[in-house]
Design a protein around this motif. Structure first.
Motif, short mmCIF file in Angstrom:
data_model
loop_
_atom_site.label_atom_id
_atom_site.label_comp_id
_atom_site.label_asym_id
_atom_site.label_seq_id
_atom_site.Cartn_x
_atom_site.Cartn_y
_atom_site.Cartn_z
N PRO A 44 -36.18 13.03 -6.12
CA PRO A 44 -35.55 12.39 -4.95
C PRO A 44 -34.03 12.35 -5.01
O PRO A 44 -33.36 12.50 -3.99
N ILE A 45 -33.48 12.18 -6.22
CA ILE A 45 -32.02 12.15 -6.37
C ILE A 45 -31.42 13.50 -5.98
O ILE A 45 -30.44 13.58 -5.22
N LEU A 46 -31.99 14.59 -6.49
CA LEU A 46 -31.48 15.92 -6.17
C LEU A 46 -31.61 16.22 -4.68
O LEU A 46 -30.70 16.81 -4.07
N LEU A 47 -32.73 15.83 -4.09
CA LEU A 47 -32.91 16.05 -2.65
C LEU A 47 -31.92 15.23 -1.83
O LEU A 47 -31.38 15.72 -0.82
N LEU A 48 -31.67 14.00 -2.24
CA LEU A 48 -30.69 13.16 -1.52
C LEU A 48 -29.28 13.75 -1.60
O LEU A 48 -28.54 13.73 -0.61
N VAL A 49 -28.91 14.29 -2.74
CA VAL A 49 -27.59 14.92 -2.88
C VAL A 49 -27.50 16.14 -1.96
O VAL A 49 -26.50 16.34 -1.27
N ALA A 50 -28.55 16.96 -1.92
CA ALA A 50 -28.57 18.13 -1.04
C ALA A 50 -28.47 17.72 0.42
O ALA A 50 -27.72 18.32 1.20
N ILE A 51 -29.21 16.69 0.81
CA ILE A 51 -29.17 16.20 2.19
C ILE A 51 -27.78 15.67 2.53
O ILE A 51 -27.25 15.94 3.62
N LEU A 52 -27.16 14.95 1.62
CA LEU A 52 -25.81 14.43 1.85
C LEU A 52 -24.81 15.57 2.04
O LEU A 52 -23.98 15.53 2.96
N LEU A 53 -24.88 16.59 1.21
CA LEU A 53 -23.97 17.74 1.35
C LEU A 53 -24.16 18.42 2.71
O LEU A 53 -23.18 18.76 3.39
N LEU A 54 -25.40 18.62 3.11
CA LEU A 54 -25.67 19.26 4.40
C LEU A 54 -25.25 18.38 5.57
O LEU A 54 -24.72 18.88 6.57
N TRP A 55 -25.45 17.08 5.46
CA TRP A 55 -25.05 16.14 6.51
C TRP A 55 -23.53 16.17 6.68
O TRP A 55 -23.01 16.22 7.79
N MET A 56 -22.80 16.19 5.57
CA MET A 56 -21.35 16.24 5.66
C MET A 56 -20.88 17.59 6.23
O MET A 56 -19.93 17.64 7.01
N PHE A 57 -21.56 18.67 5.86
CA PHE A 57 -21.17 19.99 6.33
C PHE A 57 -21.40 20.15 7.83
O PHE A 57 -20.54 20.63 8.56
N PHE A 58 -22.57 19.75 8.30
CA PHE A 58 -22.90 19.94 9.71
C PHE A 58 -22.48 18.75 10.59
O PHE A 58 -22.40 18.88 11.81
N GLY A 59 -22.17 17.61 10.00
CA GLY A 59 -21.86 16.42 10.77
C GLY A 59 -20.41 16.02 10.74
O GLY A 59 -20.08 14.83 10.85
N THR A 60 -19.51 16.97 10.58
CA THR A 60 -18.08 16.66 10.55
C THR A 60 -17.44 17.02 11.88
O THR A 60 -17.58 18.14 12.36
N HIS A 61 -16.77 16.03 12.50
CA HIS A 61 -16.06 16.27 13.76
C HIS A 61 -14.97 15.21 13.93
O HIS A 61 -14.92 14.24 13.19
N TYR A 62 -14.12 15.46 14.90
CA TYR A 62 -12.96 14.60 15.17
C TYR A 62 -12.89 14.34 16.66
O TYR A 62 -13.35 15.15 17.47
N GLU A 63 -12.29 13.21 17.01
CA GLU A 63 -12.18 12.86 18.42
C GLU A 63 -10.85 12.16 18.68
O GLU A 63 -10.44 11.30 17.90
N LEU A 64 -10.19 12.56 19.74
CA LEU A 64 -9.01 11.85 20.23
C LEU A 64 -9.47 11.08 21.45
O LEU A 64 -9.71 11.65 22.51
N ALA A 65 -9.65 9.79 21.26
CA ALA A 65 -10.18 8.95 22.33
C ALA A 65 -9.27 7.74 22.50
O ALA A 65 -9.01 7.02 21.54
N GLY A 66 -8.82 7.53 23.72
CA GLY A 66 -7.91 6.42 23.97
C GLY A 66 -6.65 6.60 23.18
O GLY A 66 -5.94 7.59 23.30
N HIS A 67 -6.38 5.67 22.30
CA HIS A 67 -5.19 5.76 21.45
C HIS A 67 -5.60 5.82 19.98
O HIS A 67 -4.93 5.23 19.13
N GLN A 68 -6.70 6.55 19.70
CA GLN A 68 -7.18 6.65 18.34
C GLN A 68 -7.60 8.07 17.99
O GLN A 68 -8.08 8.81 18.83
N LEU A 69 -7.41 8.39 16.71
CA LEU A 69 -8.00 9.59 16.10
C LEU A 69 -9.22 9.09 15.34
O LEU A 69 -9.10 8.27 14.43
N ILE A 70 -10.39 9.55 15.75
CA ILE A 70 -11.64 9.15 15.13
C ILE A 70 -12.18 10.35 14.36
O ILE A 70 -12.24 11.45 14.91
N TYR A 71 -12.55 10.14 13.11
CA TYR A 71 -13.10 11.22 12.31
C TYR A 71 -14.43 10.79 11.70
O TYR A 71 -14.65 9.62 11.43
#
Length: 143
Positions: A44-71
């Protein structure tokens, strides 16, 4: 306005390669059935690390909304008020520090007096142009 994170060969190779090795090791160990009872917690530890790496890789984005930079990068998220940003350095890579990014040669956003965050929007110039529309007195340094 929402910006996807650019993905370059280095980050893609490291992330997908590491995740594949971790998942492959788990599958081989389970298929062979030679996991001892006191080692079963590793799967489970190894699978969780793999899932975290994939989540960070595919789930990274940025937004300029209102008066904020959201990452957002997987479970890590944050925001910076635009009036706190003093400088944006384009075309450089920040190897140490907080990096919600998936590519090299992105943007180093410097805010307050000593804080900085490294991001890698799809196109640096489009992001800078939109940022300057919202706050015109940001210093832009290009490399």
């Amino acid at each position: 306005m929402k910006f996807k994170s650019r993905k370059d060969v280095l980050y893609t190779t490291v992330t997908l390669g590491s995740s594949s090795v971790l998942i492959g090791a788990c599958l081989v160990a389970l298929a062979k059935g030679n996991i001892k009872t006191d080692e079963s917690w590793l799967i489970p530890i190894l699978l969780l690390v793999a899932i975290l790496l994939l989540w960070m890789f595919f789930g990274t984005h940025y937004e300029l909304a209102g008066h904020q930079l959201i990452y957002r990068s997987g479970p890590m998220k944050g925001s910076i008020n635009l009036d706190r940003i003093q400088e944006v350095v384009s075309g450089k890579t920040l190897w140490v520090g907080y990096n919600p990014a998936t590519a090299t040669k992105g943007l180093i956003v410097k805010y307050d007096k000593t804080h900085e965050v490294y991001i890698s929007p799809d196109t640096n110039e489009t992001f800078i142009k939109k940022l300057l529309e919202l706050k015109t007195d940001i210093k832009i340094t290009r490399f």
